[in-house]
Design an enzyme around this catalytic site. Sequence first.
Site, PDB file in Angstrom:
ATOM      1  N   HIS A 113     -29.013  -6.546  -4.333  1.00 63.28           N
ATOM      2  CA  HIS A 113     -28.928  -6.657  -5.787  1.00 63.28           C
ATOM      3  C   HIS A 113     -27.472  -6.648  -6.220  1.00 63.28           C
ATOM      4  O   HIS A 113     -26.570  -6.311  -5.452  1.00 63.28           O
ATOM      5  CB  HIS A 113     -29.694  -5.518  -6.475  1.00 63.28           C
ATOM      6  CG  HIS A 113     -29.114  -4.152  -6.220  1.00 63.28           C
ATOM      7  ND1 HIS A 113     -28.910  -3.218  -7.223  1.00 63.28           N
ATOM      8  CD2 HIS A 113     -28.679  -3.543  -5.075  1.00 63.28           C
ATOM      9  CE1 HIS A 113     -28.401  -2.116  -6.711  1.00 63.28           C
ATOM     10  NE2 HIS A 113     -28.249  -2.282  -5.409  1.00 63.28           N
ATOM     11  N   HIS A 151     -33.478  -3.736 -14.676  1.00 65.43           N
ATOM     12  CA  HIS A 151     -32.723  -4.053 -13.458  1.00 65.43           C
ATOM     13  C   HIS A 151     -33.672  -4.678 -12.445  1.00 65.43           C
ATOM     14  O   HIS A 151     -34.870  -4.373 -12.423  1.00 65.43           O
ATOM     15  CB  HIS A 151     -32.074  -2.807 -12.860  1.00 65.43           C
ATOM     16  CG  HIS A 151     -31.137  -3.128 -11.730  1.00 65.43           C
ATOM     17  ND1 HIS A 151     -29.920  -3.728 -11.936  1.00 65.43           N
ATOM     18  CD2 HIS A 151     -31.262  -2.966 -10.392  1.00 65.43           C
ATOM     19  CE1 HIS A 151     -29.314  -3.914 -10.768  1.00 65.43           C
ATOM     20  NE2 HIS A 151     -30.119  -3.467  -9.820  1.00 65.43           N
ATOM     21  N   CYS A 193     -27.597  -8.765 -12.408  1.00 62.34           N
ATOM     22  CA  CYS A 193     -28.758  -8.539 -11.536  1.00 62.34           C
ATOM     23  C   CYS A 193     -29.773  -9.678 -11.591  1.00 62.34           C
ATOM     24  O   CYS A 193     -30.167 -10.228 -10.553  1.00 62.34           O
ATOM     25  CB  CYS A 193     -29.416  -7.195 -11.863  1.00 62.34           C
ATOM     26  SG  CYS A 193     -30.189  -7.084 -13.493  1.00 62.34           S
TER      27      CYS A 193
END
Length: 342
Positions: free
Chosen positions: A318, A306, A258
């Site tokens: 993402h 994240h 990520c």
Amino acid sequence: MGSHRRPAQSGLDRSARVTVFSAAAATAAAALGAAPAGAAPQDTPSDIKAKVDRLYEQAEQATESYNKAGERADKLRELVRLAKDSVARGQERINTMRGALGALAGAQYRSGGIDPSLALMLSSDPAGYLDKAAALDRIGARQADELADLQKAQRALAQERTEATRKLVDLEESRKAVARHKRTVEHKLAKARRLLNSLSSDERDAYDRASRSGRGELPDLGDAVPASSRAAAAIAAVSSAVGKPYVWGANGPSGFDCSGLTQWAYAQAGVGLPRTSQAQRYAGRQVPLGQAQPGDLVTYRDDASHIGMYMGNGQVAHAPYPGATVRYDPVGMMPVSSVTRI
């Protein structure tokens, strides 16, 4: 798999590390194909999916720790190199100073190696001798200054050597941390794989369809204007990465975790971001979610483990978790921790 799941994830350079670790992950995944099921007998398919989600989340947290340790190891490696260069230059300077002092001492000894009062009595030219003695006094004072400089340089060199040794110890600890977090990620992913293997073929297919269907397709991103020209360039980079695989520990260009995706995207715009999502959240100005503009970074969970990029019209792009690819999801796919404008 619901869109709220994701995770992810040593003197090697960055690209080499991605290759090695990607290969290691692939090898581990292959070895796990025949692993025994990790689900309890009473677990339902929904229970198993929830456990997999938690494992993926824990793996992503370990992945960010892995990235942080790797980034620190890279910095320490460079500091060690600089420290070694500085020590070498310091030693060379000391050697030069010692040589000069030795030559000066030898000349002084040859010129005035007997008792000064006796030399004056024996001299056929007392006036000349006195002039020479004064010169020797000046040389002696200069020698004393140079000796003091040498001693100061020796102390500084000793301190630099001590600091270089400490940095080497820190580097070794960072390498161990990288390996430790790598093992944690592999353990979590292996356990998730065993749980998934405990599902029937139809259940796994349904799970995969739920996690992937339509998510690589371009959603309606609206007509919002990017926050800046560099944000526009980063958006273009992320858009080009849609469909590429999630690879833990990777920051492009063929695979991403990520924070690796957002770091790589802004690098294409000429902006250097830190490696981890926790650090990236402070790499710019934080704004309310309601004021998000395309190119802003959106971090998730209380620990900011994240991160994705806001693309407009309530959508982020993402790298979600292993087995998935870079994709679009609603910005509210999980609790938002912060929005950062670079």
